[in-house]
Design a protein around this motif. Sequence first.
Motif, short mmCIF file in Angstrom:
data_model
loop_
_atom_site.label_atom_id
_atom_site.label_comp_id
_atom_site.label_asym_id
_atom_site.label_seq_id
_atom_site.Cartn_x
_atom_site.Cartn_y
_atom_site.Cartn_z
N ALA A 1 10.01 0.84 -6.65
CA ALA A 1 11.16 0.53 -5.75
C ALA A 1 11.46 1.35 -5.06
O ALA A 1 12.66 1.39 -4.43
N ALA A 2 11.25 2.67 -5.69
CA ALA A 2 12.22 3.85 -4.90
C ALA A 2 11.38 3.86 -3.75
O ALA A 2 12.01 4.27 -2.73
N GLU A 3 9.92 4.04 -3.99
CA GLU A 3 9.54 3.92 -1.87
C GLU A 3 10.52 2.73 -1.34
O GLU A 3 10.64 3.16 -0.41
N ARG A 4 10.33 1.00 -1.78
CA ARG A 4 10.84 0.93 -1.37
C ARG A 4 12.39 0.96 -0.94
O ARG A 4 12.29 0.42 0.61
N GLN B 1 -4.73 1.16 -1.19
CA GLN B 1 -5.67 2.15 -1.04
C GLN B 1 -4.88 4.00 -1.09
O GLN B 1 -6.42 4.31 -1.90
N TYR B 2 -4.05 3.81 -0.73
CA TYR B 2 -3.46 4.85 -1.43
C TYR B 2 -1.96 5.15 -2.57
O TYR B 2 -1.40 5.84 -2.54
N ARG B 3 -2.02 3.91 -3.48
CA ARG B 3 -0.62 3.84 -4.46
C ARG B 3 -1.32 4.92 -5.26
O ARG B 3 -2.22 5.13 -5.87
N ASP B 4 -0.37 5.26 -6.52
CA ASP B 4 0.01 5.20 -7.59
C ASP B 4 -0.25 4.39 -8.59
O ASP B 4 0.13 3.29 -8.06
N LYS C 1 11.16 5.25 -10.91
CA LYS C 1 11.12 5.92 -10.67
C LYS C 1 10.20 6.48 -8.89
O LYS C 1 9.11 5.51 -8.99
N PRO C 2 11.01 7.58 -8.44
CA PRO C 2 8.74 7.73 -7.50
C PRO C 2 7.39 7.65 -8.18
O PRO C 2 7.07 7.92 -8.50
#
Length: 521
Positions: free
Chosen positions: A384-387, A307-310, A331-332
């Motif tokens: 991957a950046a948020e992980r 619901q909140y992802r790019d 990338k972020p």
Amino acid sequence: MWVPDAAVSRRTFVAGATASLFPLTSAAARQRRNPVARGGTFPSAVAAGAPRTDGALLWTRCDGVGKAKLRFEVAEDPEFRRVVRHGLAQATPLRDQTARLAVKGLEPGRPYWYRFATRGASSPVGRFRTLRPADSHEPVRIGWFSCQRYEHGWFTPHAGLAAEEDLDLVLSLGDYIYEEDSTPKVPERRDPSGRPNGHVETLEQFRQRHRTYRGDPNLQAMHAAHAVVPIWDDCEVEGDWAGEQESAAGNPSGPRSIPFADKRRNAFLAYFESMPVERSRGPEQFKVFRSLRLGRTAELLLLDTRQYRDPQPCRDGSLDSGTLYCPDTEKPRKRLGAEQQAWLRRSLRESPATWKVLGNAQMMMALEFPPGSPVAVDSWDGYAAERRQVLEAAKADGVRNLVSIVGDVHVFFAGQLTTTGRVGGTPVGTEFVGASISHDALSLPGLPRDLSDPVLEQLPLVNPHLRYARFRNRGYATLEARPDELRVVFKGVRTTLTPTSPSFELARFRVPEGATDLERG
């Protein structure tokens, strides 16, 4: 058949209704205006969810009554000799004839049985267990499943899950329904509510889809046996949707009849009607991320990764779409959103539970083929950046005994979870992935359908953080959390092309307290 009029008086039922639903000053007058339904049927059986230390949310659907009252009972025994709660619940066409109520004031950590009735019909009996007391160090057991596709077969593994003894609850980790039509693998599993463009879009279509799924007898048995706590993935709305954006592939089966924003809202409304979940008011009415404390032994942290992802990188490219390399995965890019990510970090840091269990709709571990190329960027590999940010924060905060449990990929996987998702990162915990209930084994997201078994068996070699992989069985998994160790069992069935097929153990694992890797056996 249970006929409540013969069991207790009308006055007893009214007096037993919860004050929040039926104020005592006007309960009798309201019952005269809107009496208990006379007929009706319960085609979707019953369900319990949102368990608490003192109660749970009870759910049913009653056809053929319009807006009417139903009676309910909650008892300490399956014969209903010791009834501890009883009262009235409202079924209404505004919510697709569903009825729900929150039962409170029960004892913690014990089973209860419940049922609904009209004057002439009774629902099946359901069972749930209240959560352990906050200071309990007792072992806790949970089951989990995902990816049940109606046309691909019977929900056969649910019979085994229903028969599991002493489960505190069951998690549904996404893809409870599939909104896209597909060719039936079994003639009896054809959805009769055909759609010209091959997709569910309107509120009534989503309601019908849920009703079709809930007619499966094995799924009904599982819901009747355990409280179920669900999160969603993509197929409850549309394959690979992201935030407010439709799938990058659009609607492959035909043109849309309504905008995606309307479809998404219809999917949310039908989900909260059809599942035993609580819906808040205001801006957070469709919030599904939350935590559940199972005593001092374990805490469940259930995530919403849709619901909140790019949007996914490389227009959701994957190996089977011809994208062998996507340079944007590092990338972020938001996946949880700022509020949920802050909640997750705070919850992990402050949890007093021995085991912190993430209920994940998709794998956090990397899955690459060939090396360096994510199989599917719709998963955590595309974020991957948020992980890395989430898992490095857990490491920096001294979080111990982190475990992620997952569905989604229709395969049984078990492995080590690191800050990068792969070998080379800092180990932070373990991850266990359950296979699908009925989704075709060859429909592995991101992998070509024609991959042979020898090629599939190379995946653990390309991804050495994987300690186990099983590709050809449908099934479910169970987890037992103890103060000194975590135990996980994978169970499969021989086939989902028949309504019955005994479940059997595929693999067993243990994680000692304080470890960041798993052991077989």
